[in-house]
Enzyme design. Structure first.
Site, PDB file in Angstrom:
ATOM      1  N   ALA A   1       0.913  -1.034   0.214  1.00 24.81           N
ATOM      2  CA  ALA A   1      -0.076  -0.581   0.066  1.00 24.81           C
ATOM      3  C   ALA A   1       0.736   1.094   0.022  1.00 24.81           C
ATOM      4  CB  ALA A   1      -1.029   0.030   0.582  1.00 24.81           C
TER       5      ALA A   1
ATOM      6  N   GLY B   1       1.719   1.539  -3.239  1.00 27.85           N
ATOM      7  CA  GLY B   1       0.901   1.567  -4.227  1.00 27.85           C
ATOM      8  C   GLY B   1       0.225   2.994  -4.433  1.00 27.85           C
ATOM      9  N   ASP B   2       0.328   3.502  -3.313  1.00 23.93           N
ATOM     10  CA  ASP B   2      -0.211   4.943  -2.813  1.00 23.93           C
ATOM     11  C   ASP B   2       0.284   5.797  -4.457  1.00 23.93           C
ATOM     12  OD1 ASP B   2      -1.680   7.307  -1.416  1.00 23.93           O
ATOM     13  OD2 ASP B   2       0.493   7.695  -0.297  1.00 23.93           O
ATOM     14  N   ALA B   3       1.751   5.966  -3.721  1.00 26.77           N
ATOM     15  CA  ALA B   3       2.922   7.079  -5.057  1.00 26.77           C
ATOM     16  C   ALA B   3       2.519   6.513  -6.244  1.00 26.77           C
ATOM     17  CB  ALA B   3       4.093   6.298  -4.085  1.00 26.77           C
TER      18      ALA B   3
ATOM     19  N   GLU C   1      -0.993   7.998  -7.122  1.00 31.58           N
ATOM     20  CA  GLU C   1      -0.746   9.396  -7.033  1.00 31.58           C
ATOM     21  C   GLU C   1      -0.304   9.817  -8.129  1.00 31.58           C
ATOM     22  OE1 GLU C   1      -1.015  13.256  -5.265  1.00 31.58           O
ATOM     23  OE2 GLU C   1      -1.835  11.626  -4.160  1.00 31.58           O
TER      24      GLU C   1
END
Length: 152
Positions: free
Chosen positions: A35, A38-40, A43
Site C-alpha cells: 500500500a 501503491g499510494d505513490a 498519485e
C-alpha cells in the site's frame, strides 16, 4: 554516458520505474508495504491524468486530484473495480483490507480507510510484480468509471 539501459539494475520482469528492485517478491511483501508504494504510484497516475486536461491551474488540479485520491474516492473506486478483478487480485485486496496500518484515518471512516488501503495494496502489488499493463488497465478503467459516475 553509458550505453546500458537506465534500469539495467532492475530485476527482469519487475515493474520498477527505477533501478531499485524490491527486496522480495511482491507476493511475500506485507500488505501495508504494498500500500505504501501503491499510494505513490496511484498519485502519479492521477496527476498524469489531470495533466492531460486543459485546465492546469494549481487550485483546479488540487481539487480534481482530491476527488480521486482521497480515502473516500479510493474506497468508491475499489467498489467500481471489484467486478473486473481476478481471483488473485481479490485475494490481494482482501489482505490489504484486513491489514492493520497502525494509523487512524483523518477524513474517512475506518471502513473507507481499509478499502482505500486495499486499493493501494493492489496497485502496489501490480507495480512491484511487473504487471504494468494490468495496472494501467485498472487505473484507467477506475478513473473513467469515477468520472462517469460524477457526471451522472
Amino acid at each position: 554516458m553509458s550505453d546500458k539501459p537506465l534500469n539495467s539494475g532492475a530485476v527482469e520482469g519487475a515493474g520498477n520505474w527505477f533501478p531499485y528492485p524490491a527486496s522480495k517478491p511482491a507476493r511475500l511483501m506485507p500488505p501495508i508495504a504494498l500500500a505504501y508504494i501503491g499510494d505513490a504510484v496511484y498519485e502519479v497516475a492521477v496527476r498524469q491524468y489531470l495533466l492531460a486536461h486543459p485546465n492546469l491551474r494549481p487550485n483546479h488540479l488540487h481539487r480534481r486530484a482530491t476527488k480521486l485520491v482521497s480515502a473516500k474516492a479510493q474506497c468508491r473506486m475499489l467498489g467500481l473495480l471489484e467486478t473486473v478483478l481476478t481471483d488473485e487480485e481479490r485475494d490481494i485486496v482482501r489482505q490489504g483490507r484486513n491489514a492493520k496500518s497502525g494509523s487512524l484515518p483523518k477524513n474517512a471512516d475506518v471502513l473507507e480507510y481499509r478499502h482505500a488501503t486495499a486499493l493501494e495494496g493492489l496497485i502496489g502489488y501490480l507495480y512491484c510484480d511487473g504487471h504494468l499493463d494490468r495496472l494501467t488497465e485498472l487505473i484507467t478503467y477506475g478513473i473513467a468509471q469515477m468520472e462517469n459516475t460524477e457526471k451522472s
